[in-house]
Design a protein around this motif. Sequence first.
Motif, PDB file in Angstrom:
ATOM      1  N   MET A   2       0.833  -1.200   0.000  1.00 38.01           N
ATOM      2  CA  MET A   2       0.000   0.000   0.000  1.00 38.01           C
ATOM      3  C   MET A   2       0.869   1.253   0.000  1.00 38.01           C
ATOM      4  O   MET A   2       0.632   2.199  -0.760  1.00 38.01           O
ATOM      5  CB  MET A   2      -0.906  -0.013   1.230  1.00 38.01           C
ATOM      6  N   LYS A   3       1.895   1.279   0.838  1.00 35.82           N
ATOM      7  CA  LYS A   3       2.791   2.439   0.896  1.00 35.82           C
ATOM      8  C   LYS A   3       3.457   2.688  -0.452  1.00 35.82           C
ATOM      9  O   LYS A   3       3.702   3.836  -0.835  1.00 35.82           O
ATOM     10  CB  LYS A   3       3.870   2.220   1.961  1.00 35.82           C
ATOM     11  N   GLN A   4       3.757   1.609  -1.153  1.00 33.69           N
ATOM     12  CA  GLN A   4       4.441   1.726  -2.442  1.00 33.69           C
ATOM     13  C   GLN A   4       3.474   2.033  -3.585  1.00 33.69           C
ATOM     14  O   GLN A   4       3.901   2.194  -4.727  1.00 33.69           O
ATOM     15  CB  GLN A   4       5.196   0.426  -2.731  1.00 33.69           C
ATOM     16  N   GLY A   5       2.189   2.119  -3.272  1.00 32.39           N
ATOM     17  CA  GLY A   5       1.191   2.389  -4.298  1.00 32.39           C
ATOM     18  C   GLY A   5       0.868   1.194  -5.176  1.00 32.39           C
ATOM     19  O   GLY A   5       0.225   1.348  -6.222  1.00 32.39           O
ATOM     20  N   GLN A   6       1.277   0.005  -4.761  1.00 32.94           N
ATOM     21  CA  GLN A   6       1.059  -1.191  -5.581  1.00 32.94           C
ATOM     22  C   GLN A   6      -0.340  -1.754  -5.324  1.00 32.94           C
ATOM     23  O   GLN A   6      -0.515  -2.827  -4.738  1.00 32.94           O
ATOM     24  CB  GLN A   6       2.143  -2.230  -5.288  1.00 32.94           C
ATOM     25  N   ILE A   7      -1.352  -1.021  -5.771  1.00 32.79           N
ATOM     26  CA  ILE A   7      -2.732  -1.397  -5.457  1.00 32.79           C
ATOM     27  C   ILE A   7      -3.133  -2.698  -6.133  1.00 32.79           C
ATOM     28  O   ILE A   7      -3.968  -3.445  -5.612  1.00 32.79           O
ATOM     29  CB  ILE A   7      -3.707  -0.253  -5.833  1.00 32.79           C
ATOM     30  N   ASP A   8      -2.530  -3.025  -7.276  1.00 29.18           N
ATOM     31  CA  ASP A   8      -2.845  -4.301  -7.931  1.00 29.18           C
ATOM     32  C   ASP A   8      -2.421  -5.468  -7.048  1.00 29.18           C
ATOM     33  O   ASP A   8      -3.151  -6.457  -6.910  1.00 29.18           O
ATOM     34  CB  ASP A   8      -2.158  -4.378  -9.289  1.00 29.18           C
ATOM     35  N   GLU A   9      -1.247  -5.366  -6.434  1.00 31.10           N
ATOM     36  CA  GLU A   9      -0.797  -6.406  -5.504  1.00 31.10           C
ATOM     37  C   GLU A   9      -1.668  -6.429  -4.259  1.00 31.10           C
ATOM     38  O   GLU A   9      -2.025  -7.511  -3.762  1.00 31.10           O
ATOM     39  CB  GLU A   9       0.666  -6.173  -5.115  1.00 31.10           C
ATOM     40  N   VAL A  10      -2.014  -5.252  -3.756  1.00 32.51           N
ATOM     41  CA  VAL A  10      -2.896  -5.177  -2.583  1.00 32.51           C
ATOM     42  C   VAL A  10      -4.195  -5.928  -2.852  1.00 32.51           C
ATOM     43  O   VAL A  10      -4.640  -6.756  -2.045  1.00 32.51           O
ATOM     44  CB  VAL A  10      -3.189  -3.701  -2.227  1.00 32.51           C
ATOM     45  N   ASN A  11      -4.819  -5.648  -3.980  1.00 31.76           N
ATOM     46  CA  ASN A  11      -6.092  -6.284  -4.304  1.00 31.76           C
ATOM     47  C   ASN A  11      -5.953  -7.788  -4.463  1.00 31.76           C
ATOM     48  O   ASN A  11      -6.838  -8.558  -4.068  1.00 31.76           O
ATOM     49  CB  ASN A  11      -6.680  -5.672  -5.577  1.00 31.76           C
ATOM     50  N   ASP A  12      -4.821  -8.226  -5.035  1.00 34.09           N
ATOM     51  CA  ASP A  12      -4.592  -9.661  -5.188  1.00 34.09           C
ATOM     52  C   ASP A  12      -4.471 -10.341  -3.828  1.00 34.09           C
ATOM     53  O   ASP A  12      -5.045 -11.412  -3.600  1.00 34.09           O
ATOM     54  CB  ASP A  12      -3.325  -9.897  -6.006  1.00 34.09           C
ATOM     55  N   LEU A  13      -3.748  -9.715  -2.906  1.00 26.01           N
ATOM     56  CA  LEU A  13      -3.552 -10.309  -1.582  1.00 26.01           C
ATOM     57  C   LEU A  13      -4.833 -10.265  -0.746  1.00 26.01           C
ATOM     58  O   LEU A  13      -5.091 -11.176   0.048  1.00 26.01           O
ATOM     59  CB  LEU A  13      -2.417  -9.589  -0.848  1.00 26.01           C
ATOM     60  N   LEU A  14      -5.609  -9.210  -0.929  1.00 28.04           N
ATOM     61  CA  LEU A  14      -6.877  -9.121  -0.203  1.00 28.04           C
ATOM     62  C   LEU A  14      -7.899 -10.115  -0.739  1.00 28.04           C
ATOM     63  O   LEU A  14      -8.728 -10.645   0.009  1.00 28.04           O
ATOM     64  CB  LEU A  14      -7.453  -7.709  -0.311  1.00 28.04           C
ATOM     65  N   GLY A  15      -7.866 -10.330  -2.046  1.00 30.95           N
ATOM     66  CA  GLY A  15      -8.887 -11.174  -2.655  1.00 30.95           C
ATOM     67  C   GLY A  15     -10.135 -10.394  -3.030  1.00 30.95           C
ATOM     68  O   GLY A  15     -11.160 -10.974  -3.397  1.00 30.95           O
TER      69      GLY A  15
END
Length: 316
Positions: free
Chosen positions: A175-188
């Motif tokens: 999230m801090k790095q702005g990697q929202i695509d990774e965030v969404n993948d990890l959240l599901g």
Amino acid sequence: MEIIRIHHPLDPRQIPADPVVLAMGFFDGLHRGHQAVIRRAKALAQERHVKLAVLTYDHHPAIVYRALTGDDQKYLSPTDRKLNQLDRMGVDRVFLVNYTGEFSAQSPQAFVDNYLVAFHTVVAVAGFDHTYGKKDVATMARLPQYAQGRFEVETVSEQDSEADKISSTRIRTAMKQGQIDEVNDLLGYLYRTTGTVVHGEARGRTIGFPTANILTPNDEWLPGIGVYTARLKVGAIWYPGMMSVGHNDTFGDNRPVTVEMNLLDFQGNLYGEPVEIEWHHRLRGQVKFAGADELVTQLKKDEVDTRAYFAQVAAE
């Protein structure tokens, strides 16, 4: 979903008499690892024909143990959102405990006796790294010893993505790095935040890209500096657009971070509206342009990319 708010020491009169399968955890973000715990607990509850309950806490345990940092004051799932997520997952009962120094001072055995047994737990379920006291003694491996045969213990193994553990810490780093695509993948699921539309500098409308300036709560995590595709919920309607989290440093140095969204094909007055933001995809990082003309050129490209993104989403 029944919510039972608890302040230590527990008043047994608060607790219904029916048995439960109990999932335990702070569950910030309710990411894919947390979801695996809830799913396993739900399956066990259905097998035993009992209710599914969750034991969770109203704020970060870190508040009790050390001086706060800014990160400690932010949540991927503030309490109300976490409760809504648990409700959607089919949880019947939530024991929402106020995490205090007195609560944390219990020995692992006292915690089990005072809470897990008092909740009428038939199976306690948690992730492999869950702790309920000091990390060296309050482990899932030792929980059967403290249970003393009064309930079963089920441990859910590590959930991985790209060979790394899915965790709230990993999500916060992304999230801090702005990697929202990774965030969404990890959240599901697609990450969401809330806010209120307020007046800004109105500079966007002078260059043909009017924006809704959004005042966001201090306790919610925001993606890092960058430009994103997102949707804005106003009332019951979702509007697509492009979202900027940044300093607008094309127009000066040392400016505060603002959250601004240009909605595609929207006309109307949003001032004062409570809104929800659904964060989809990172388009780019922040760029300091030489002037407004260069910025407008980039914004036009961002708009093309945003429309293409949502057209692809609609086609899937």
